[in-house]
Design an enzyme around this catalytic site. Structure first.
Site, short mmCIF file in Angstrom:
data_model
loop_
_atom_site.label_atom_id
_atom_site.label_comp_id
_atom_site.label_asym_id
_atom_site.label_seq_id
_atom_site.Cartn_x
_atom_site.Cartn_y
_atom_site.Cartn_z
N ASN A 76 0.83 -1.21 0.00
CA ASN A 76 0.00 0.00 0.00
C ASN A 76 0.86 1.25 0.00
O ASN A 76 1.94 1.28 0.56
CB ASN A 76 -0.96 0.00 1.20
CG ASN A 76 -0.38 0.69 2.41
OD1 ASN A 76 -0.48 1.91 2.55
ND2 ASN A 76 0.25 -0.08 3.29
N PHE A 119 -1.71 8.19 4.23
CA PHE A 119 -2.49 8.82 5.31
C PHE A 119 -3.72 9.54 4.77
O PHE A 119 -3.99 10.70 5.11
CB PHE A 119 -1.64 9.82 6.12
CG PHE A 119 -0.61 9.19 7.03
CD1 PHE A 119 -0.58 7.83 7.26
CD2 PHE A 119 0.35 10.00 7.66
CE1 PHE A 119 0.37 7.28 8.10
CE2 PHE A 119 1.30 9.45 8.50
CZ PHE A 119 1.31 8.08 8.72
N SER A 123 5.42 5.05 8.83
CA SER A 123 4.79 4.74 7.54
C SER A 123 5.72 5.20 6.43
O SER A 123 6.26 6.31 6.50
CB SER A 123 3.44 5.43 7.42
OG SER A 123 2.51 4.78 8.25
N ASN A 158 4.96 6.05 3.44
CA ASN A 158 4.30 6.80 2.36
C ASN A 158 4.13 8.28 2.64
O ASN A 158 3.43 8.97 1.91
CB ASN A 158 2.95 6.16 2.05
CG ASN A 158 3.10 4.69 1.70
OD1 ASN A 158 3.91 4.34 0.85
ND2 ASN A 158 2.36 3.82 2.40
N THR A 159 4.72 8.77 3.74
CA THR A 159 4.71 10.20 4.05
C THR A 159 6.17 10.66 4.06
O THR A 159 6.93 10.26 4.95
CB THR A 159 4.03 10.48 5.41
OG1 THR A 159 2.65 10.14 5.29
CG2 THR A 159 4.14 11.94 5.81
N LYS A 169 5.55 3.52 17.17
CA LYS A 169 5.55 2.45 16.16
C LYS A 169 6.72 2.66 15.20
O LYS A 169 6.88 3.73 14.62
CB LYS A 169 4.23 2.47 15.39
CG LYS A 169 4.12 1.34 14.37
CD LYS A 169 2.68 1.16 13.91
CE LYS A 169 2.54 0.10 12.85
NZ LYS A 169 1.13 -0.07 12.43
N ASN A 215 6.01 -1.60 11.43
CA ASN A 215 5.18 -1.13 10.32
C ASN A 215 5.54 -1.92 9.06
O ASN A 215 6.28 -2.91 9.14
CB ASN A 215 5.44 0.38 10.12
CG ASN A 215 4.19 1.10 9.63
OD1 ASN A 215 3.56 0.67 8.66
ND2 ASN A 215 3.83 2.18 10.29
C1 FMN Z 1 -3.54 -0.96 3.56
C2 FMN Z 1 -2.71 -0.71 4.78
C3 FMN Z 1 -2.79 0.52 5.42
C4 FMN Z 1 -2.02 0.76 6.56
N1 FMN Z 1 -2.14 1.97 7.19
C5 FMN Z 1 -1.45 2.19 8.33
C6 FMN Z 1 -1.60 3.40 9.04
O1 FMN Z 1 -2.39 4.28 8.68
N2 FMN Z 1 -0.85 3.57 10.17
C7 FMN Z 1 0.01 2.61 10.64
O2 FMN Z 1 0.65 2.81 11.68
N3 FMN Z 1 0.16 1.44 9.99
C8 FMN Z 1 -0.54 1.21 8.86
N4 FMN Z 1 -0.41 0.02 8.21
C9 FMN Z 1 0.56 -0.98 8.72
C10 FMN Z 1 -0.11 -2.02 9.61
O3 FMN Z 1 -0.66 -1.42 10.75
C11 FMN Z 1 0.92 -3.10 10.05
O4 FMN Z 1 1.92 -2.46 10.82
C12 FMN Z 1 1.58 -3.80 8.89
O5 FMN Z 1 0.65 -4.03 7.85
C13 FMN Z 1 2.22 -5.14 9.31
O6 FMN Z 1 1.26 -6.04 9.79
P1 FMN Z 1 0.61 -7.23 8.87
O7 FMN Z 1 1.76 -7.94 8.22
O8 FMN Z 1 -0.18 -8.07 9.80
O9 FMN Z 1 -0.23 -6.52 7.86
C14 FMN Z 1 -1.16 -0.24 7.06
C15 FMN Z 1 -1.09 -1.49 6.42
C16 FMN Z 1 -1.85 -1.73 5.29
C17 FMN Z 1 -1.76 -3.07 4.63
#
Ligand code: FMN
Length: 357
Positions: free
Chosen positions: A109, A113, A181, A183-184, A216, A245
Site C-alpha cells: 500500500n 495517510f 509509515s 508513504n509520508t 511504532k 510497520n
Molecule cells: C492498507 C494498509 C494501510 C495501513 N495503514 C497504516 C496506518 O495508517 N498507520 C500505521 O501505523 N500502519 C498502517 N499500516 C501498517 C499495519 O498497521 C501493520 O503495521 C503492517 O501491515 C504489518 O502487519 P501485517 O503484516 O499483519 O499486515 C497499514 C497497512 C496496510 C496493509
C-alpha cells in the site's frame, strides 16, 4: 446477522481492494459484522496498565477514521487501534494505491495517510461514549488506541504530535505515535533518538497526565539503530513499542506481478524481519516497556512464537484482510492448542520464554 467471515470476504475480494475496504467498513459501521464469543481467561493479558481479553489486536490503518471501532471489537480482537489520524483531512496518494498479492500472502500500500483529520476522528470517537437510554455509557468493549501521524504538507511534528495526543486523550485508552509509515515523505526520519527525545518531551510538557504512549517503528533500520531509540523511548516515558510497520524491502521470494509496486509491503514476506526486529529489541528491553509485535502473523503458533520472543501482544492486518474475520477464532483456537502443547497456562507464563538469558 450476516457473518462477514463466511459470506462477505470472497464477495469483497471481487472488488478492487480499496472499494472492498470501503464496503467492509461501511457495512460494519451499519452493524453488519459478526459477534465473537467471550474469550477464555487463559488468553487474557495485561500491558501498560490495561487488561486485554486476548493478545491479538487490530493494527492501525484498517479503521483510519474510527468509523467501525465497536463492530471491529465485537469480531473478537483483544484491542483495536484506529488511525492513523492527521491534524487536517487529506486525500492521500492518487489511486490505485492498494494492491493485494494473495499468492504471496501480502499487501502493498501507498495510501499516504488518507483520512478525515482529527476533528471528524474525535467526533466519531465521541459517539462511542454517548450515554445509552439505560444511562450506561458505551465505550469500546476492548481497549482502544489512537494512532497519530502528520500531514504531508505543512507538518510541524513538535507542534502536531503533542496537539494530537491532547485531542484524542478523552476518547481512547492509549496513543501510538506513528513514525514509520513509508508513504509520508520525511516521516521515518523522525526515528532518531534525538528526535524521539524532543517529541516525547514536547508531548509530556503539553500532556502532564497523559495516557500510555507507544511508538511504532519501521523494520527497515539497521539492527544497531533500535537500541538508542528504545533507550530514548524509555527515558522519555513511552510505555511501549509497536514492531513493526510495513517494509520498503522486496524479498526475492515474491511471485506476484504486483511485487514491484511502490509502497509498504505487509503480510507473510514481512514476518521474518518483523520477528528479527522483535528479537533484537526484546533482548535489549529486558521487559522494561511493553512490546507489540506486528508483521506477517497468520497462525496461532505465530502468535505464541512472538509472545515467547518477548512480545506482550500482537497486532494483525494483512492476514485479517486476506482471510476475513473467521481468522480470529482460528487464531485463538490454534493459540490455545499451542499453549497447551507447550505447557503454558496463561499468556504471562509464555512471555519471553524463548529469549536468550
Ligand atoms: C492498507 C494498509 C494501510 C495501513 N495503514 C497504516 C496506518 O495508517 N498507520 C500505521 O501505523 N500502519 C498502517 N499500516 C501498517 C499495519 O498497521 C501493520 O503495521 C503492517 O501491515 C504489518 O502487519 P501485517 O503484516 O499483519 O499486515 C497499514 C497497512 C496496510 C496493509
Amino acid at each position: 446477522m450476516i457473518d462477514l467471515g463466511k459470506l462477505a470476504t470472497p464477495l469483497l475480494h471481487r472488488f478492487d481492494p480499496e472499494t472492498a475496504h470501503e464496503l467492509a467498513i461501511n457495512s460494519m459501521a451499519l452493524g453488519l459484522g459478526g459477534s465473537a464469543p467471550k474469550d477464555v481467561p487463559a488468553l487474557a493479558t495485561r500491558a501498560f496498565g490495561l487488561r486485554f481479553p486476548n493478545p491479538i489486536g487490530l493494527a492501525a490503518g484498517f479503521d483510519k477514521n474510527a468509523r467501525a471501532v465497536r463492530p471491529l471489537a465485537k469480531l473478537g480482537f483483544g484491542h483495536v487501534e484506529a488511525g492513523t489520524v492527521t491534524p487536517r483531512p487529506q486525500s492521500g496518494n492518487p489511486q490505485p494505491r492498494l494492491f493485494r498479492l494473495p499468492e504471496d500472502g501480502a499487501i502493498i500500500n501507498r495510501m499516504g495517510f488518507n483520512g478525515c483529520g482529527i476533528d471528524r476522528f474525535c467526533r466519531n470517537l465521541a459517539r462511542l461514549h454517548r450515554p445509552m437510554p439505560n444511562g450506561r455509557t458505551r465505550g469500546a468493549t476492548v481497549p482502544l488506541g489512537a494512532n497519530i501521524g502528520i500531514n504531508k504538507i505543512g507538518a510541524e511534528p513538535l507542534r502536531d504530535y503533542p496537539e494530537l495526543v491532547s485531542r484524542v486523550s478523552p476518547y481512547v485508552d492509549y496513543v501510538t505515535m506513528n513514525l514509520s509509515s513509508p508513504n509520508t515523505p520525511g516521516l521515518r526520519d523522525l526515528q532518531s533518538a534525538q528526535m524521539l527525545t524532543d517529541l516525547l518531551s514536547a508531548i509530556n510538557t503539553r500532556n502532564p497526565d497523559r495516557l500510555p504512549l507507544l511508538v511504532k517503528l519501521a523494520p527497515d533500520m539497521d539492527d544497531s539503530s533500535y537500541e538508542p531509540i528504545l533507550e530514548a523511548a524509555i527515558a522519555g516515558g513511552a510505555q511501549g513499542l509497536i514492531l513493526t510497520n510495513t517494509t520498503i524491502a522486496r524479498p526475492s521470494s515474491l511471485t506476484s506481478p504486483l511485487a514491484a509496486e511502490t509502497g509498504g509491503l505487509s503480510g507473510r514476506p514481512l514476518a521474518s524481519r518483523s520477528r528479527e526486529v522483535l528479537k533484537v529489541v526484546s533482548n535489549l528491553n529486558k521487559g522494561r516497556i511493553a512490546l507489540i509485535s506486528c508483521g506477517g502473523i497468520e497462525t496461532g503458533e505465530d502468535v505464541l512464537d512472538r509472545i515467547r520472543m518477548g512480545a506482550d501482544m500482537v497486532q494483525i492486518y494483512t492476514s485479517f484482510v486476506l482471510q476475513g474475520p473467521a481468522l480470529l477464532s482460528r487464531l485463538k483456537t490454534e493459540l490455545l492448542d499451542a499453549m497447551r502443547r507447550e505447557g503454558f497456562e496463561t499468556i504471562a507464563d509464555a512471555h519471553g520464554t524463548a529469549l536468550s538469558v
